[in-house]
Design an enzyme around this catalytic site. Structure first.
Site, PDB file in Angstrom:
ATOM      1  N   HIS A 203      96.789  52.061  45.525  1.00 49.39           N
ATOM      2  CA  HIS A 203      97.672  53.041  44.891  1.00 49.39           C
ATOM      3  C   HIS A 203      97.115  54.456  44.969  1.00 49.39           C
ATOM      4  CE1 HIS A 203      98.632  49.129  43.007  1.00 49.39           C
ATOM      5  NE2 HIS A 203      99.881  49.553  43.121  1.00 49.39           N
ATOM      6  N   GLY A 204      96.038  54.637  45.724  1.00 50.04           N
ATOM      7  CA  GLY A 204      95.552  55.992  45.996  1.00 50.04           C
ATOM      8  C   GLY A 204      94.726  56.620  44.902  1.00 50.04           C
TER       9      GLY A 204
END
Length: 281
Positions: A245-246
């Site tokens: 999800h970064g």
């Protein structure tokens, strides 16, 4: 009422006896026996009425009753000669008194201190001590059964040799089923992480508060967003990067960008043998 009944019987007998005498010699022979029986009945009625009047105290006697505290001056309500037919409870209710006499027909009374109380207290105390000991043993057994076994406790800690970890290198070990990152930082890395202002962080925390020895950074490799494993040496801050999800972490494991709300967790650990080994857990 007894006198009235006696008068009625006397008049009835006076009217009946002449009739009987007029019926012949046989009736005249029975007349003395009837008169004697009549007299006996009348005497019994009068005696029973007098005894009833003596047993029932008058209203004035009830007014003169007193409580147990005034028993010394209480007026005796019933004459001793007429109390033979009353029960003990009735006598006590009619003449209250604070003097209590115990019935010792079926048991024996002991003097104070000689009735066996010390032995009874000893037996009761000993029994309660045994009950308390049994409860204590039961609680200890339950607690011991809930405690972790020796092999489980051995797995709760992990010893890692740091002699083979070079500067700038990051290794991953497994502790309690989780990945743990151990990074041997250089002096430049330590200085760079110490210079980062807290205002730029989502979860503000200084670098020195996250390490025991500044040369070694030890953190749990589980992303605080959804539990993914970040990649070391990647991301915008050259620390760790979670590609799911970064989320971007810096060289001290602090969250700088992305959806993760907290920094990477620091486990409990201590160094042994002069800092050449570390024990996690």
């Amino acid at each position: 009422r007894g006198v009235v009944a006696t008068s009625k019987m006397r008049r009835a007998a006076q009217a009946l006896i002449p009739r009987l005498f007029s019926q012949g010699a046989q009736v005249q022979q029975a007349a003395p026996a009837l008169a004697s029986q009549y007299s006996l009945i009348a005497e019994n009625l009068i005696a029973s009425q007098q005894e009833r009047d003596q047993r029932v105290p008058s209203a004035q006697s009830f007014i003169r009753r007193s409580f147990a505290s005034d028993a010394a001056g209480a007026v005796e309500l019933v004459k001793p000669s007429t109390t033979g037919g009353l029960s003990t409870t009735t006598k006590l209710s009619l003449t209250p008194s604070n003097k209590i006499a115990y019935n010792e027909l079926n048991h024996q009374r002991f003097e104070p201190g000689h009735e066996g109380r010390p032995f009874a207290y000893f037996v009761q105390t000993g029994g309660r001590f045994l009950y308390a000991s049994a409860i204590r043993l039961a609680v200890l057994k339950v607690v011991v059964s809930l405690s972790a076994a020796a092999d489980t406790l051995a797995l709760s800690s992990l010893e890692v040799d740091l002699a083979g970890v070079e500067e700038g290198q990051t290794i991953t070990v497994k502790w309690r089923g989780k990945p743990v990152f151990i990074k041997h930082r250089t002096a430049e890395d330590i200085a760079a992480q110490a210079a980062v202002p807290l205002s730029d962080m989502k979860d503000p925390q200084t670098d020195i508060a996250r390490v025991v020895d500044p040369k070694y950074l030890i953190i749990i490799g589980v992303c605080t967003h959804l539990g993914c494993v970040p990649i070391a040496g990647a991301g915008n801050y050259q620390g760790w990067f979670c590609p799911c999800h970064g989320s971007h972490y810096d060289g001290s494991g602090r969250i700088r960008e992305g959806p993760a709300p907290y920094n990477l967790e620091v486990p409990e650990y201590r160094f042994t043998e002069g800092g050449s080994k570390v024990v996690i857990g």
